[in-house]
Enzyme design. Structure first.
Site, PDB file in Angstrom:
ATOM      1  N   CYS A  27      -5.611  -2.788   2.754  1.00 19.07           N
ATOM      2  CA  CYS A  27      -5.344  -2.835   4.190  1.00 19.07           C
ATOM      3  C   CYS A  27      -6.511  -3.074   5.031  1.00 19.07           C
ATOM      4  O   CYS A  27      -7.079  -3.832   5.345  1.00 19.07           O
ATOM      5  CB  CYS A  27      -4.262  -1.456   4.438  1.00 19.07           C
ATOM      6  SG  CYS A  27      -3.501  -1.620   6.012  1.00 19.07           S
ATOM      7  N   LYS A  62      -9.787   2.712  -2.472  1.00 18.65           N
ATOM      8  CA  LYS A  62      -9.964   2.022  -1.094  1.00 18.65           C
ATOM      9  C   LYS A  62     -10.953   2.614  -0.434  1.00 18.65           C
ATOM     10  O   LYS A  62     -11.400   3.720  -0.078  1.00 18.65           O
ATOM     11  CB  LYS A  62      -8.706   2.333  -0.008  1.00 18.65           C
ATOM     12  CG  LYS A  62      -8.750   1.874   1.113  1.00 18.65           C
ATOM     13  CD  LYS A  62      -7.479   2.353   2.198  1.00 18.65           C
ATOM     14  CE  LYS A  62      -7.402   1.667   3.431  1.00 18.65           C
ATOM     15  NZ  LYS A  62      -6.265   2.102   4.221  1.00 18.65           N
ATOM     16  N   GLU A  66       0.834  -1.014  -0.088  1.00 16.35           N
ATOM     17  CA  GLU A  66       0.114  -0.020   0.128  1.00 16.35           C
ATOM     18  C   GLU A  66       0.997   1.428   0.005  1.00 16.35           C
ATOM     19  O   GLU A  66       1.840   1.584   0.783  1.00 16.35           O
ATOM     20  CB  GLU A  66      -0.877  -0.150   1.279  1.00 16.35           C
ATOM     21  CG  GLU A  66      -1.715   1.355   1.345  1.00 16.35           C
ATOM     22  CD  GLU A  66      -2.402   1.253   2.689  1.00 16.35           C
ATOM     23  OE1 GLU A  66      -3.404   1.987   2.824  1.00 16.35           O
ATOM     24  OE2 GLU A  66      -1.865   0.679   3.796  1.00 16.35           O
TER      25      GLU A  66
END
Length: 256
Positions: free
Chosen positions: A140, A106, A40
């Site tokens: 994540c 995200k 990431e």
């Protein structure tokens, strides 16, 4: 499918230094692989200063990724800070060997670090079709929210790229196995190592888990490139034999 996981220390908010690092590592590969996975925010570390480091989809890092994918004849994926239409995104890009790109923004922004205050949340799940594999892209904190990643599309592989801190490593390990088991798919997690400018320590634990929750690559601590090979036919045979996904619940996710 042959996949390289790159577990790396990241230079804080220094895209050029990080690009140089990854290019050196990737250029040293002696074996043809299908996909290369970076962490990431691989150009900057997990920064809450997007105004200082954001790039565009026509920027230097995207052009570099396209060139590298073409040169290696491999797809490359990872996330970086992108500015688009006046907003900042933690965007995971999947760059095909042809240079074509698919993106995932995200969805679950990490409120504990204030990510939701400076980045815009994505709303769409992204499934990439590559070499007859269906690949789900995740970043994540998404790992903690199994409803969003639920395998309604019969995807074959889910990839989590992360800056996941040492203090919560047990959760990282457990949740990656959980996602593999419940979705009956291969699950890969690629995390960084080292310490960032905020003093957060990362110990990697990049790994690959099969569709029954067994390690293909056990959690890794050191810096390095790690090769895993996935067998789609074996996974599909096991799904057909056991049939667990046939009994999954159906639902719709409301965007908010």
């Amino acid at each position: 499918m042959k996949i390289i996981l790159i577990q790396a220390p990241l230079v804080w908010e220094n895209p050029k230094a990080n690009r140089n690092y990854f290019e050196e590592k990737i250029s040293a590969l002696t074996e043809k692989v299908d996909l290369i996975v970076l962490p990431e925010m691989f150009t900057t570390g997990f920064t809450m200063n997007p105004k200082d480091v954001a790039e565009t989809m026509q920027g230097e890092t995207i052009v570099w990724l396209q060139s590298l994918a073409k040169a290696t004849n491999s797809a490359i994926t990872g996330s970086l800070v992108i500015k688009e239409n006046g907003s900042f995104y933690n965007r995971m890009v999947f760059v095909f060997p042809s240079g074509t790109i698919q993106c995932y923004d995200k969805k679950h922004l990490f409120t504990l670090a204030g990510e939701d205050k400076v980045y815009t949340s994505g709303t769409q799940k992204t499934i990439v079709n590559y070499l007859d594999w269906k690949i789900c892209l995740q970043i994540c904190y998404d790992l903690r929210f199994p409803v969003f990643s639920r395998n309604s599309e019969d995807y074959d592989l889910v990839i989590y790229v992360a800056n996941w801190p040492k203090i919560r490593t047990n959760a990282w390990d457990a949740l990656l196995k959980g996602r593999a088991i419940e979705n009956m798919c291969y699950t890969i997690g690629v995390n960084r190592i080292g310490t960032d400018a905020n003093g957060h320590e990362y110990i990697g634990h990049s790994q690959a888990v099969d569709f029954l929750g067994n390690y293909i690559q056990e959690p890794i601590a050191p810096e390095g490139l790690f090769l895993v090979e996935l067998d789609q036919e074996k996974m599909l045979e096991t799904r057909q034999k056991l049939g667990f996904l046939n009994d999954r619940d159906s639902f719709e996710i409301e965007n908010r």
